[in-house]
Design an enzyme around this catalytic site. Sequence first.
Site, PDB file in Angstrom:
ATOM      1  N   ILE A   1       0.831  -1.187   0.000  1.00  0.00           N
ATOM      2  CA  ILE A   1       0.000   0.000   0.000  1.00  0.00           C
ATOM      3  C   ILE A   1       0.883   1.262   0.000  1.00  0.00           C
ATOM      4  O   ILE A   1       1.929   1.303   0.651  1.00  0.00           O
ATOM      5  CB  ILE A   1      -0.950  -0.033   1.220  1.00  0.00           C
ATOM      6  CG1 ILE A   1      -2.026   1.024   1.125  1.00  0.00           C
ATOM      7  CG2 ILE A   1      -0.193   0.032   2.529  1.00  0.00           C
ATOM      8  CD1 ILE A   1      -3.135   0.851   2.151  1.00  0.00           C
TER       9      ILE A   1
ATOM     10  N   PRO B   1       0.947   4.354   1.299  1.00  0.00           N
ATOM     11  CA  PRO B   1       1.448   4.987   2.514  1.00  0.00           C
ATOM     12  C   PRO B   1       2.552   4.192   3.202  1.00  0.00           C
ATOM     13  O   PRO B   1       3.449   4.771   3.826  1.00  0.00           O
ATOM     14  CB  PRO B   1       0.204   5.087   3.414  1.00  0.00           C
ATOM     15  CG  PRO B   1      -0.944   5.077   2.465  1.00  0.00           C
ATOM     16  CD  PRO B   1      -0.523   4.174   1.349  1.00  0.00           C
ATOM     17  N   TYR B   2       2.517   2.864   3.072  1.00  0.00           N
ATOM     18  CA  TYR B   2       3.562   2.034   3.663  1.00  0.00           C
ATOM     19  C   TYR B   2       4.891   2.262   2.953  1.00  0.00           C
ATOM     20  O   TYR B   2       5.943   2.386   3.601  1.00  0.00           O
ATOM     21  CB  TYR B   2       3.160   0.561   3.585  1.00  0.00           C
ATOM     22  CG  TYR B   2       4.122  -0.385   4.270  1.00  0.00           C
ATOM     23  CD1 TYR B   2       4.074  -0.569   5.644  1.00  0.00           C
ATOM     24  CD2 TYR B   2       5.070  -1.092   3.538  1.00  0.00           C
ATOM     25  CE1 TYR B   2       4.946  -1.441   6.282  1.00  0.00           C
ATOM     26  CE2 TYR B   2       5.945  -1.968   4.160  1.00  0.00           C
ATOM     27  CZ  TYR B   2       5.879  -2.131   5.526  1.00  0.00           C
ATOM     28  OH  TYR B   2       6.757  -2.993   6.145  1.00  0.00           O
ATOM     29  N   VAL B   3       4.856   2.329   1.637  1.00  0.00           N
ATOM     30  CA  VAL B   3       6.067   2.615   0.864  1.00  0.00           C
ATOM     31  C   VAL B   3       6.621   3.985   1.258  1.00  0.00           C
ATOM     32  O   VAL B   3       7.828   4.147   1.479  1.00  0.00           O
ATOM     33  CB  VAL B   3       5.775   2.554  -0.650  1.00  0.00           C
ATOM     34  CG1 VAL B   3       7.010   2.954  -1.457  1.00  0.00           C
ATOM     35  CG2 VAL B   3       5.318   1.147  -1.049  1.00  0.00           C
TER      36      VAL B   3
ATOM     37  N   LYS C   1       8.181   3.835   4.847  1.00  0.00           N
ATOM     38  CA  LYS C   1       9.470   3.163   4.947  1.00  0.00           C
ATOM     39  C   LYS C   1      10.587   3.974   4.269  1.00  0.00           C
ATOM     40  O   LYS C   1      11.738   3.917   4.705  1.00  0.00           O
ATOM     41  CB  LYS C   1       9.374   1.751   4.371  1.00  0.00           C
ATOM     42  CG  LYS C   1       8.512   0.825   5.212  1.00  0.00           C
ATOM     43  CD  LYS C   1       8.978   0.758   6.672  1.00  0.00           C
ATOM     44  CE  LYS C   1       8.191  -0.238   7.489  1.00  0.00           C
ATOM     45  NZ  LYS C   1       8.665  -0.316   8.903  1.00  0.00           N
TER      46      LYS C   1
END
Length: 243
Positions: free
Chosen positions: A144, A146-148, A151
């Site tokens: 997803i 926002p996760y990319v 991180k």
Amino acid sequence: MITGASSGIGAAAARLFAARGATVTLMARREKELRSLADEIGTEGGRALVAVGDVTAPEDVRRAVSRTVEEFGRLDAAFNNAGWGSIGTPLHETDDAVFRQIMDVNVQGVWNCLKHQIPVMLRQGHGAIVNTCSTAGSFATGAIAPYVAAKHAVLGLTKAAAAEYGERGIRVNALMVGSTRTELMESAMELVPELEKASVARAVQRRLADPMEVAQAAVWLCSDQASFVTGAGMAVDGGCSAV
């Protein structure tokens, strides 16, 4: 000090640090799991302090760091491992609440930890910090959006902190972790059975990592054997970043 210590990579790291002779502070939200792990470590001859708390709450992190220093006298190493993600939805369909939660846990959580761990290490004149990042901190993995983004931010915080504090005895590194057989991953694969195959498709080693394989890298980065390593994003990804 290990965050996200109630399961997965964090719990594996706690067992390994303790087996190598470290006293460990276990931080996570789930008290029952932490106390079970602390008892296990104690049975094996180790020593563990339970610090129930949420990394998104600055006061919880402050309390965990303070209790560590009160109990053990110092904080030599920190593994900021707590993280959270969700099954992917297209960016334009992702709820703002999901974006905020991912940012809060993965970015604000690391920020809170660094803010409270670094002053202790500065007083000591040394310390080592490892932040759990992800291959998603290097490229769009299909996770997803926002996760990319989160991180990538973790890797940026890692590099900035390493640059700021390297001359003052503090090393800061990140683990660029590939897909790992954690509780969160297992839950996601139950909902989306094809997720496991997709998660390892890019890797050279076509399998999920065992949490202990990641923990071993964290322990090494915190040890004196990694004394000339700082500001690194160390790949523990089965070769995802090689292709």
